[in-house]
Scaffold this active site. Structure first.
Site, mmCIF file in Angstrom:
data_model
loop_
_atom_site.group_PDB
_atom_site.id
_atom_site.type_symbol
_atom_site.label_atom_id
_atom_site.label_comp_id
_atom_site.label_asym_id
_atom_site.label_seq_id
_atom_site.Cartn_x
_atom_site.Cartn_y
_atom_site.Cartn_z
ATOM 1 N N PHE A 148 -6.763 0.764 4.599
ATOM 2 C CA PHE A 148 -6.969 2.135 5.064
ATOM 3 C C PHE A 148 -7.060 3.027 3.834
ATOM 4 C CE2 PHE A 148 -5.870 6.420 6.222
ATOM 5 C CZ PHE A 148 -6.681 6.634 7.325
ATOM 6 N N ASP A 233 -5.026 2.308 -4.768
ATOM 7 C CA ASP A 233 -4.852 3.456 -3.886
ATOM 8 C C ASP A 233 -3.359 3.661 -3.667
ATOM 9 O OD1 ASP A 233 -4.594 5.255 -1.815
ATOM 10 O OD2 ASP A 233 -6.235 4.426 -0.621
ATOM 11 N N LYS A 262 -1.273 13.295 -1.263
ATOM 12 C CA LYS A 262 -0.141 13.527 -0.362
ATOM 13 C C LYS A 262 1.014 14.233 -1.060
ATOM 14 C CE LYS A 262 -1.368 9.944 2.982
ATOM 15 N NZ LYS A 262 -1.917 10.843 3.996
#
Length: 405
Positions: A148, A233, A262
């Site tokens: 993802f 990532d 984030k």
């Protein structure tokens, strides 16, 4: 702090308004939140909950951290946006502090995690053509099943999740899929045209899937041998979540490109970045890539404060220490319905056996007890509270799981 409380029927009214006017691309728990502080959030009726999702790890520093809030408020009153057509006095210090903290040579600021991923893919392809000598339009990027990396057309094209992918084609070519955690499969997939290997150190959306020990180190060796850029990532795993500043540190590797986002703003503002060695980033020249909001002074000021409190207040070390305690507590209360408790630091998951009836009802029962967590892929509950969690709060979380299970 002012506490705004509304009758329960007004909360239901807000839920109905959302359903009437909003796109139905999420299925949230039916709790309407109005404020947050530290590890806690409050709904519009004034009820308190312990947040065990942290906005998918965007709120590592806790809700509304006062020092990040002060930095944002001060900068918002001075200068918010210049575009990159001009320079601002926050960007250079942000670069310096971020690179010094992470050991990076260069940084490219963007806004969302998906933008950071797309930026890295562009960099990798251009590097393949200009530096490695891959023939034009033949560059390949290897990705993992269960990945993802965001929701853009480019990214969902190499997703293996039908919910993310189905109905959105046609997709861009140039991606090869290998099983996550299988270094032999990675080795077999590398060709002279391979530009990069893109991987999450721990797969978050897939259910906190941890690869076998030594996998990242072996992947690093294979990338170096094949002259392939290793792209990690770390948008969810980075910035303290796993008990290290970056999850790559658990195996002592350094990626060529590391993606963060984030928690880079502590939940106050969309901020992401591509961290790179000098060679990979050198392929970008003026006019080839950019973002109106990327690197804006407000984002930089917020990110600088978010990084500072993360380090100065010992949140990374706390995540390692309290994460181990919480994992042990969850293991102690596990019932036969639990298939596995897994995780690293404060990135944890409880996976249920399929016959246990699904994770959604567990999350709803936890909500009734004042704990907010979220299911993923039907049978797994992710547990990722802010990194400021204390021992009593960790024990309380385990107790609630025990009672519900």
């Amino acid at each position: 702090m002012n506490d705004i409380s509304l009758p329960a029927h007004l909360a239901q009214g807000l839920i109905e308004l959302e359903a009437r006017y909003g796109a139905k691309n999420y299925k949230p728990l039916d709790v309407v939140l109005t404020r947050g502080e530290g590890v806690y959030v409050w709904d519009v009726a004034g009820r308190r909950y312990l947040d065990c999702l942290s906005a998918y790890s965007a709120v590592n520093q806790g809700h509304c951290h006062p020092k990040i809030l002060a930095a944002m408020t001060q900068q918002a009153g001075r200068l918010t946006l210049t575009s990159r057509a001009f320079r601002n006095d926050q960007l250079a210090p942000f670069y310096e502090e971020l690179c010094a903290l992470t050991g990076s040579h260069k940084a490219l600021p963007m806004n969302s995690g998906a933008e950071a991923v797309e930026s890295a893919l562009k960099i990798a392809r251009k590097w393949a053509y200009q530096v490695k000598g891959v023939p034009a339009d033949q560059a390949e990027i290897i990705v993992c099943s269960g990945n993802f990396h965001g929701r853009t057309i480019g990214i969902v094209g190499f997703s293996t999740d039908p919910a993310s992918r189905d109905g959105f084609g046609p997709f861009a070519p140039g991606f090869r899929l290998v099983p996550f955690g299988d270094a032999d499969a990675l080795e077999a997939a590398i060709t002279p045209n391979t530009a990069a290997f893109l991987v999450e150190p721990i797969q978050g959306e897939a259910g906190v899937i941890i690869p076998p020990a030594g996998y990242l180190a072996r992947a690093r060796e294979l990338c170096s041998q094949g002259r392939v850029l290793m792209i990690l990532d770390e948008i969810q795993t980075g910035l303290g979540r796993t008990g290290k500043l970056l999850a790559e540190e658990h195996e002592g590797v350094e990626a060529d490109l590391t993606l963060i986002g984030k928690a880079l703003s502590g939940g106050f503002y969309p901020v992401s970045a591509v961290l790179s060695n000098a060679e990979a980033m050198s392929v970008l020249h003026p006019g080839e890539h950019g973002s109106t909001f990327g690197g804006n002074p407000l984002a930089c000021a917020v990110a600088r404060a978010a990084l500072k409190v993360l380090v100065e207040e010992g949140m990374i070390e706390n995540a390692e220490r309290i994460g181990a305690r919480l994992k042990a507590g969850l293991e102690a209360v596990a019932t036969p319905a639990v298939k596995e408790v897994r995780g690293r630091g404060l990135m944890l998951a409880v996976e249920l056996h399929p016959e246990a009836g699904g994770a959604r009802r567990i999350c709803e029962a936890l909500q009734e007890r004042g704990l907010l967590a979220k299911e993923t892929h039907d049978h797994t509950i992710r547990i990722a509270p802010p990194l400021i969690l204390n021992p009593d709060q960790a024990d309380w979380i385990a107790e609630q799981f025990g009672a519900v299970l």
